[in-house]
Design an enzyme around this catalytic site. Structure first.
Site, PDB file in Angstrom:
ATOM      1  N   GLY A   1      46.111  18.463 -21.087  1.00  0.00           N
ATOM      2  CA  GLY A   1      45.600  17.545 -19.846  1.00  0.00           C
ATOM      3  C   GLY A   1      45.483  18.816 -18.637  1.00  0.00           C
ATOM      4  O   GLY A   1      45.603  20.046 -18.773  1.00  0.00           O
ATOM      5  N   GLU A   2      45.720  18.174 -17.561  1.00  0.00           N
ATOM      6  CA  GLU A   2      46.000  19.098 -16.243  1.00  0.00           C
ATOM      7  C   GLU A   2      47.377  18.903 -15.693  1.00  0.00           C
ATOM      8  O   GLU A   2      47.623  17.780 -15.373  1.00  0.00           O
ATOM      9  CB  GLU A   2      44.882  18.714 -15.242  1.00  0.00           C
ATOM     10  CG  GLU A   2      44.571  19.753 -14.362  1.00  0.00           C
ATOM     11  CD  GLU A   2      44.656  21.319 -14.741  1.00  0.00           C
ATOM     12  OE1 GLU A   2      43.786  21.597 -15.650  1.00  0.00           O
ATOM     13  OE2 GLU A   2      45.519  21.944 -14.067  1.00  0.00           O
ATOM     14  N   SER A   3      48.004  19.809 -15.926  1.00  0.00           N
ATOM     15  CA  SER A   3      49.649  19.623 -15.471  1.00  0.00           C
ATOM     16  C   SER A   3      49.636  19.267 -13.952  1.00  0.00           C
ATOM     17  O   SER A   3      50.722  18.599 -13.587  1.00  0.00           O
ATOM     18  CB  SER A   3      50.396  20.834 -15.888  1.00  0.00           C
ATOM     19  OG  SER A   3      49.685  22.063 -15.513  1.00  0.00           O
TER      20      SER A   3
ATOM     21  N   CYS B   1      49.875  21.669 -25.632  1.00  0.00           N
ATOM     22  CA  CYS B   1      49.156  22.320 -24.574  1.00  0.00           C
ATOM     23  C   CYS B   1      49.951  21.915 -23.214  1.00  0.00           C
ATOM     24  O   CYS B   1      50.675  22.493 -22.853  1.00  0.00           O
ATOM     25  CB  CYS B   1      47.775  22.057 -24.585  1.00  0.00           C
ATOM     26  SG  CYS B   1      46.850  23.421 -23.608  1.00  0.00           S
TER      27      CYS B   1
ATOM     28  N   ARG C   1      50.495  29.552 -17.429  1.00  0.00           N
ATOM     29  CA  ARG C   1      49.406  28.538 -17.625  1.00  0.00           C
ATOM     30  C   ARG C   1      48.090  29.382 -17.911  1.00  0.00           C
ATOM     31  O   ARG C   1      47.998  30.496 -17.279  1.00  0.00           O
ATOM     32  CB  ARG C   1      49.097  27.516 -16.496  1.00  0.00           C
ATOM     33  CG  ARG C   1      50.282  26.769 -16.373  1.00  0.00           C
ATOM     34  CD  ARG C   1      50.151  25.871 -15.141  1.00  0.00           C
ATOM     35  NE  ARG C   1      49.110  25.052 -14.951  1.00  0.00           N
ATOM     36  CZ  ARG C   1      48.115  24.886 -13.824  1.00  0.00           C
ATOM     37  NH1 ARG C   1      48.346  25.403 -12.927  1.00  0.00           N
ATOM     38  NH2 ARG C   1      47.294  24.193 -14.143  1.00  0.00           N
TER      39      ARG C   1
ATOM     40  N   ILE D   1      42.835  25.198 -25.876  1.00  0.00           N
ATOM     41  CA  ILE D   1      41.672  24.879 -24.752  1.00  0.00           C
ATOM     42  C   ILE D   1      42.303  25.215 -23.392  1.00  0.00           C
ATOM     43  O   ILE D   1      43.447  24.401 -23.097  1.00  0.00           O
ATOM     44  CB  ILE D   1      41.673  23.292 -24.750  1.00  0.00           C
ATOM     45  CG1 ILE D   1      40.777  23.235 -26.234  1.00  0.00           C
ATOM     46  CG2 ILE D   1      40.424  23.169 -23.454  1.00  0.00           C
ATOM     47  CD1 ILE D   1      40.566  21.516 -26.492  1.00  0.00           C
ATOM     48  N   ARG D   2      42.052  26.330 -22.804  1.00  0.00           N
ATOM     49  CA  ARG D   2      42.854  26.772 -21.621  1.00  0.00           C
ATOM     50  C   ARG D   2      44.136  26.858 -21.621  1.00  0.00           C
ATOM     51  O   ARG D   2      44.790  26.335 -21.023  1.00  0.00           O
ATOM     52  CB  ARG D   2      42.275  25.845 -20.258  1.00  0.00           C
ATOM     53  CG  ARG D   2      40.595  26.248 -19.924  1.00  0.00           C
ATOM     54  CD  ARG D   2      40.128  25.446 -18.899  1.00  0.00           C
ATOM     55  NE  ARG D   2      40.524  23.784 -19.222  1.00  0.00           N
ATOM     56  CZ  ARG D   2      41.222  23.142 -18.621  1.00  0.00           C
ATOM     57  NH1 ARG D   2      42.227  23.403 -17.643  1.00  0.00           N
ATOM     58  NH2 ARG D   2      41.437  21.767 -19.077  1.00  0.00           N
TER      59      ARG D   2
ATOM     60  N   HIS E   1      46.449  22.325 -29.669  1.00  0.00           N
ATOM     61  CA  HIS E   1      46.197  20.906 -30.044  1.00  0.00           C
ATOM     62  C   HIS E   1      45.891  20.629 -31.390  1.00  0.00           C
ATOM     63  O   HIS E   1      45.111  20.484 -31.904  1.00  0.00           O
ATOM     64  CB  HIS E   1      44.755  20.562 -29.279  1.00  0.00           C
ATOM     65  CG  HIS E   1      44.563  20.517 -27.930  1.00  0.00           C
ATOM     66  ND1 HIS E   1      45.009  19.740 -26.935  1.00  0.00           N
ATOM     67  CD2 HIS E   1      44.446  21.629 -26.860  1.00  0.00           C
ATOM     68  CE1 HIS E   1      44.678  19.920 -25.783  1.00  0.00           C
ATOM     69  NE2 HIS E   1      44.514  21.236 -25.647  1.00  0.00           N
TER      70      HIS E   1
ATOM     71  N   GLU F   1      46.367  17.424 -32.597  1.00  0.00           N
ATOM     72  CA  GLU F   1      45.894  16.343 -32.508  1.00  0.00           C
ATOM     73  C   GLU F   1      44.175  16.370 -32.930  1.00  0.00           C
ATOM     74  O   GLU F   1      43.371  15.285 -32.911  1.00  0.00           O
ATOM     75  CB  GLU F   1      46.270  15.608 -31.084  1.00  0.00           C
ATOM     76  CG  GLU F   1      45.422  15.763 -30.043  1.00  0.00           C
ATOM     77  CD  GLU F   1      46.062  17.062 -29.254  1.00  0.00           C
ATOM     78  OE1 GLU F   1      46.900  17.546 -29.753  1.00  0.00           O
ATOM     79  OE2 GLU F   1      45.594  17.311 -28.340  1.00  0.00           O
TER      80      GLU F   1
HETATM   81  N1  GLN Z   1      45.281  24.207 -18.405  1.00  0.00           N
HETATM   82  C1  GLN Z   1      45.995  23.433 -18.550  1.00  0.00           C
HETATM   83  C2  GLN Z   1      47.191  23.263 -17.450  1.00  0.00           C
HETATM   84  O1  GLN Z   1      47.532  24.246 -16.995  1.00  0.00           O
HETATM   85  C3  GLN Z   1      46.561  23.120 -19.710  1.00  0.00           C
HETATM   86  C4  GLN Z   1      45.192  22.732 -20.827  1.00  0.00           C
HETATM   87  C5  GLN Z   1      45.186  21.796 -21.756  1.00  0.00           C
HETATM   88  O2  GLN Z   1      46.418  21.060 -21.756  1.00  0.00           O
HETATM   89  N2  GLN Z   1      44.338  21.758 -22.405  1.00  0.00           N
HETATM   90  O3  GLN Z   1      47.623  22.159 -17.031  1.00  0.00           O
END
Ligand code: GLN
Length: 182
Positions: free
Chosen positions: A45-47, A74, A101, A129-130, A165, A167
Site C-alpha cells: 500500500g502506501e506507507s 512491500c 522506498r 510494485i514500486r 507481493h 499474495e
Molecule cells: N511505494 C510504496 C511505499 O513506499 C510501497 C509500494 C507497495 O506496497 N506496493 O509505501
C-alpha cells in the site's frame, strides 16, 4: 486468528489467500480489531497514508509492539524496518534493517521476476510494485528470499519482511511458511 491491516492497500488479496488456505481472518483498522489476533499481515500500500491514519487512531503503537508473528509485504516490509530511506523516517524496528522506498526507479518501478526461497527448490514468482530495496541488514538475520543475488526477504525470529507481493503470485508457499511461525 490472522489479522490483516485493512486501512488501505491490497489487503483483499491477502484475505483471498487466507480463505484459500482455510484460515480465518480479521480485518484490522482500529486497535480493538487486534483482539484475538495471533498472526498479523501488513500488506502492500502506501506507507505515508498508513502512518497518518494509524497514528491518528492509536493503532500505530499497537502494531509496533505486536509480539506475535508478523509478515509485511512491500509497504509492510518498509514499516517493519528499523530505518526507512527516501524520505528518511523510523519504522517499527521489528527487523534490524534499512530499507529504501521506491528503489527501482520509474521505468522498472513495477515488474515480475523469478526468485528463490530459502526453504524451497522451486522458483517463486516475485511481483514488485514500486517496491523498496533492503539496503542493509543485521548479518545475524536469516535471508529467506532472493532475486538474483539481491535479498528480497528477511526473517528475524517470528517477523518476516518481503519486498514483493506473494499474495498476487497465486503461490501460497510464503503464506504457509508465515502461518507456521509462532
Ligand atoms: N511505494 C510504496 C511505499 O513506499 C510501497 C509500494 C507497495 O506496497 N506496493 O509505501
Amino acid at each position: 486468528m490472522v489479522g490483516v491491516l485493512a486501512i488501505q492497500g491490497d489487503f483483499q488479496a491477502h484475505l483471498r489467500v487466507l480463505e484459500r488456505l482455510g484460515v480465518s481472518a480479521q480485518e484490522v483498522r482500529n486497535p480493538i480489531d487486534l483482539n484475538g489476533v495471533t498472526h498479523l499481515i501488513i500488506p502492500g500500500g502506501e506507507s505515508t497514508t498508513i502512518r497518518k491514519v494509524a497514528q491518528a487512531n492509536g493503532l500505530w503503537s499497537m502494531l509496533k509492539g505486536f509480539k506475535g508473528p508478523v509478515m509485511g509485504t512491500c509497504m509492510g516490509s518498509i514499516l517493519m524496518a528499523r530505518k526507512i530511506l527516501s524520505p528518511d523516517s523510523d519504522g517499527w524496528g521489528m527487523i534490524d534493517m534499512t530499507i529504501r522506498r521506491n528503489a527501482y526507479g520509474r521505468q522498472i518501478s513495477s515488474f515480475t521476476a523469478l526468485g528463490k526461497l530459502s526453504f524451497s527448490d522451486k522458483a517463486f514468482e516475485m511481483i514488485f510494485i514500486r517496491a523498496p530495496k533492503i539496503t542493509s541488514f543485521n548479518e545475524k538475520l536469516e535471508s529467506v528470499a532472493w532475486l538474483n543475488d539481491e535479498v528480497t526477504g528477511v526473517r528475524s525470529g517470528n517477523k518476516l519482511a518481503l519486498t514483493f507481493h506473494p499474495e498476487l503470485s497465486g503461490n501460497n508457499a510464503l503464506h504457509k511458511y508465515f502461518l507456521e511461525l509462532s
